[in-house]
Design an enzyme around this catalytic site. Sequence first.
Site, PDB file in Angstrom:
ATOM      1  N   LYS A  54      51.936  18.583  34.365  1.00 15.29           N
ATOM      2  CA  LYS A  54      51.442  19.939  34.059  1.00 15.29           C
ATOM      3  C   LYS A  54      52.567  20.816  33.545  1.00 15.29           C
ATOM      4  O   LYS A  54      53.705  20.724  34.024  1.00 15.29           O
ATOM      5  CB  LYS A  54      50.853  20.581  35.324  1.00 15.29           C
ATOM      6  CG  LYS A  54      50.015  19.655  36.167  1.00 15.29           C
ATOM      7  CD  LYS A  54      49.410  20.344  37.383  1.00 15.29           C
ATOM      8  CE  LYS A  54      48.803  19.319  38.318  1.00 15.29           C
ATOM      9  NZ  LYS A  54      49.765  18.733  39.268  1.00 15.29           N
ATOM     10  N   ASP A  62      49.645  12.167  40.257  1.00 18.88           N
ATOM     11  CA  ASP A  62      49.568  13.558  39.795  1.00 18.88           C
ATOM     12  C   ASP A  62      50.879  14.277  40.111  1.00 18.88           C
ATOM     13  O   ASP A  62      51.205  14.509  41.269  1.00 18.88           O
ATOM     14  CB  ASP A  62      48.406  14.273  40.498  1.00 18.88           C
ATOM     15  CG  ASP A  62      48.207  15.686  39.974  1.00 18.88           C
ATOM     16  OD1 ASP A  62      47.440  15.855  39.012  1.00 18.88           O
ATOM     17  OD2 ASP A  62      48.841  16.622  40.519  1.00 18.88           O
ATOM     18  N   HIS A  95      49.220  24.461  33.993  1.00 18.79           N
ATOM     19  CA  HIS A  95      49.188  24.492  35.459  1.00 18.79           C
ATOM     20  C   HIS A  95      48.439  25.714  36.007  1.00 18.79           C
ATOM     21  O   HIS A  95      47.643  25.599  36.934  1.00 18.79           O
ATOM     22  CB  HIS A  95      50.626  24.467  35.986  1.00 18.79           C
ATOM     23  CG  HIS A  95      50.774  23.923  37.366  1.00 18.79           C
ATOM     24  ND1 HIS A  95      51.896  23.252  37.771  1.00 18.79           N
ATOM     25  CD2 HIS A  95      49.952  23.946  38.444  1.00 18.79           C
ATOM     26  CE1 HIS A  95      51.765  22.886  39.040  1.00 18.79           C
ATOM     27  NE2 HIS A  95      50.583  23.306  39.465  1.00 18.79           N
ATOM     28  N   TYR A 141      57.012  20.652  40.211  1.00 23.47           N
ATOM     29  CA  TYR A 141      57.372  19.900  41.417  1.00 23.47           C
ATOM     30  C   TYR A 141      58.799  19.322  41.336  1.00 23.47           C
ATOM     31  O   TYR A 141      59.331  18.838  42.331  1.00 23.47           O
ATOM     32  CB  TYR A 141      56.382  18.744  41.690  1.00 23.47           C
ATOM     33  CG  TYR A 141      54.924  19.132  41.717  1.00 23.47           C
ATOM     34  CD1 TYR A 141      54.514  20.459  41.859  1.00 23.47           C
ATOM     35  CD2 TYR A 141      53.929  18.157  41.593  1.00 23.47           C
ATOM     36  CE1 TYR A 141      53.168  20.799  41.864  1.00 23.47           C
ATOM     37  CE2 TYR A 141      52.586  18.490  41.617  1.00 23.47           C
ATOM     38  CZ  TYR A 141      52.204  19.818  41.729  1.00 23.47           C
ATOM     39  OH  TYR A 141      50.866  20.140  41.733  1.00 23.47           O
TER      40      TYR A 141
HETATM   41  P1  NDP Z   1      46.672  17.690  50.679  1.00 20.84           P
HETATM   42  O1  NDP Z   1      45.349  18.331  50.971  1.00 20.84           O
HETATM   43  O2  NDP Z   1      46.728  16.425  49.946  1.00 20.84           O
HETATM   44  O3  NDP Z   1      47.396  17.541  52.088  1.00 20.84           O
HETATM   45  C1  NDP Z   1      48.709  17.064  52.211  1.00 20.84           C
HETATM   46  C2  NDP Z   1      49.165  17.260  53.664  1.00 20.84           C
HETATM   47  O4  NDP Z   1      48.338  16.518  54.533  1.00 20.84           O
HETATM   48  C3  NDP Z   1      50.568  16.821  53.890  1.00 20.84           C
HETATM   49  O5  NDP Z   1      51.134  17.726  54.840  1.00 20.84           O
HETATM   50  C4  NDP Z   1      50.427  15.427  54.518  1.00 20.84           C
HETATM   51  O6  NDP Z   1      51.487  15.224  55.412  1.00 20.84           O
HETATM   52  C5  NDP Z   1      49.107  15.547  55.251  1.00 20.84           C
HETATM   53  N1  NDP Z   1      48.308  14.308  55.237  1.00 20.84           N
HETATM   54  C6  NDP Z   1      47.970  13.548  54.167  1.00 20.84           C
HETATM   55  N2  NDP Z   1      47.180  12.523  54.519  1.00 20.84           N
HETATM   56  C7  NDP Z   1      47.000  12.637  55.866  1.00 20.84           C
HETATM   57  C8  NDP Z   1      46.293  11.882  56.817  1.00 20.84           C
HETATM   58  N3  NDP Z   1      45.594  10.795  56.459  1.00 20.84           N
HETATM   59  N4  NDP Z   1      46.326  12.282  58.121  1.00 20.84           N
HETATM   60  C9  NDP Z   1      47.026  13.381  58.490  1.00 20.84           C
HETATM   61  N5  NDP Z   1      47.722  14.149  57.629  1.00 20.84           N
HETATM   62  C10 NDP Z   1      47.713  13.771  56.321  1.00 20.84           C
HETATM   63  O7  NDP Z   1      47.564  18.832  49.989  1.00 20.84           O
HETATM   64  P2  NDP Z   1      48.396  18.980  48.646  1.00 20.84           P
HETATM   65  O8  NDP Z   1      48.614  20.440  48.506  1.00 20.84           O
HETATM   66  O9  NDP Z   1      49.568  18.102  48.598  1.00 20.84           O
HETATM   67  O10 NDP Z   1      47.361  18.543  47.501  1.00 20.84           O
HETATM   68  C11 NDP Z   1      47.292  17.231  46.960  1.00 20.84           C
HETATM   69  C12 NDP Z   1      47.771  17.210  45.521  1.00 20.84           C
HETATM   70  O11 NDP Z   1      47.055  18.160  44.726  1.00 20.84           O
HETATM   71  C13 NDP Z   1      49.240  17.648  45.344  1.00 20.84           C
HETATM   72  O12 NDP Z   1      50.158  16.664  45.771  1.00 20.84           O
HETATM   73  C14 NDP Z   1      49.257  17.951  43.874  1.00 20.84           C
HETATM   74  O13 NDP Z   1      49.310  16.748  43.137  1.00 20.84           O
HETATM   75  C15 NDP Z   1      47.906  18.646  43.692  1.00 20.84           C
HETATM   76  N6  NDP Z   1      48.019  20.120  43.799  1.00 20.84           N
HETATM   77  C16 NDP Z   1      47.832  20.848  42.634  1.00 20.84           C
HETATM   78  C17 NDP Z   1      47.916  22.207  42.639  1.00 20.84           C
HETATM   79  C18 NDP Z   1      47.691  22.938  41.369  1.00 20.84           C
HETATM   80  O14 NDP Z   1      47.922  24.165  41.319  1.00 20.84           O
HETATM   81  N7  NDP Z   1      47.249  22.297  40.319  1.00 20.84           N
HETATM   82  C19 NDP Z   1      48.219  22.966  43.866  1.00 20.84           C
HETATM   83  C20 NDP Z   1      48.372  22.129  45.036  1.00 20.84           C
HETATM   84  C21 NDP Z   1      48.251  20.758  44.988  1.00 20.84           C
HETATM   85  P3  NDP Z   1      52.543  13.977  55.303  1.00 20.84           P
HETATM   86  O15 NDP Z   1      53.117  13.980  53.926  1.00 20.84           O
HETATM   87  O16 NDP Z   1      53.547  14.313  56.363  1.00 20.84           O
HETATM   88  O17 NDP Z   1      51.727  12.770  55.631  1.00 20.84           O
END
Ligand code: NDP
Length: 281
Positions: A75, A45, A108, A50
């Site tokens: 998006k 995704d 988006h 991004y």
């Molecule tokens: P997430 O809920 O996926 O959380 C990501 C965070 O959690 C990062 O800081 C990562 O750190 C940490 N993390 C991930 N896995 C673990 C784990 N197993 N243990 C501990 N920490 C963990 O947040 P996102 O906002 O990134 O959402 C996911 C996806 O949703 C996005 O990448 C995007 O594709 C989508 N999205 C879409 C939006 C929209 O408006 N349509 C808005 C926001 C997100 P690290 O990288 O350091 O591991």
Amino acid sequence: MTVPSITLNSGATIPQLGFGVFQVPPDQTAAVTAQALEVGYRHIDTAQMYQNEAGVGEAIRSSGLPREELFITSKLNNGFHRPDDARREFDATMARLGLDRIDLFLIHWPLPTRYDGDYVSTWKVLSELVADGRAASVGVSNFQPAHLERIIGETGVVPAVNQVEVHPYFANEEVRAASHEHGIAIEAWSPIAQGAVLDDEVLGKVAAAHGKTVSQVTLRWHVERGDIVFPKTTRVERMRENLDIFDFSLTPDEVATISGLDRGEAGRRGPNPDTFDYIPD
Ligand code: NDP
């Protein structure tokens, strides 16, 4: 590790667990995405916003995986809602990804206070992409029930998905229910609340009962509710951890307990789509 698939109202199937690349730095995206594909993710995704579609494209090509094994979403950025801009920028996305057909393309944000409140003409452009065969499915992101009613009412075209914020602290039930009424699948963004749920005591107890991590039981909760998720991480051990959720189940009581953590509006991590009007430079 077999990731279940969900059949969308377009007839296409989507892996229920994928990999999100929001906030993966553009210069690291090719390597990070390649690692995710190596670990076993087959659904990526990304978004124009991004600024890392090119990295995703590079990872797709270098993986050597057959195109039909991959599910790629992008998006439309907020500055490109006018129909001519949307068409041109979709072409730019395809060039950056190196694809001639995308699996899913979304608006988006609805931006109801921009473009004279017109997101319907943007939605019509996305339906053209399906008719042209350049997008297998199209959908929306951050659409509230009224926004869904309007695009469906005015075009008769139902989005395949609505990608919205959902996690234990913000269950977003009203939007989920309104989407389901139209046969629209929910994609839950920020499924672990960008890490905010990881220290939660209630989730900690559920995790301990299964010998799993909080991230794993939270992702499992989403999957058991039927939503599609794509957690983001740049760390390979967390990529493996987040994928390893298909060898256990939560009890109905555990699902209800996690759902009970909902804080309503106060639980949001991101902006409210009714008022969000950000347009990147
Ligand atoms: P997430 O809920 O996926 O959380 C990501 C965070 O959690 C990062 O800081 C990562 O750190 C940490 N993390 C991930 N896995 C673990 C784990 N197993 N243990 C501990 N920490 C963990 O947040 P996102 O906002 O990134 O959402 C996911 C996806 O949703 C996005 O990448 C995007 O594709 C989508 N999205 C879409 C939006 C929209 O408006 N349509 C808005 C926001 C997100 P690290 O990288 O350091 O591991």
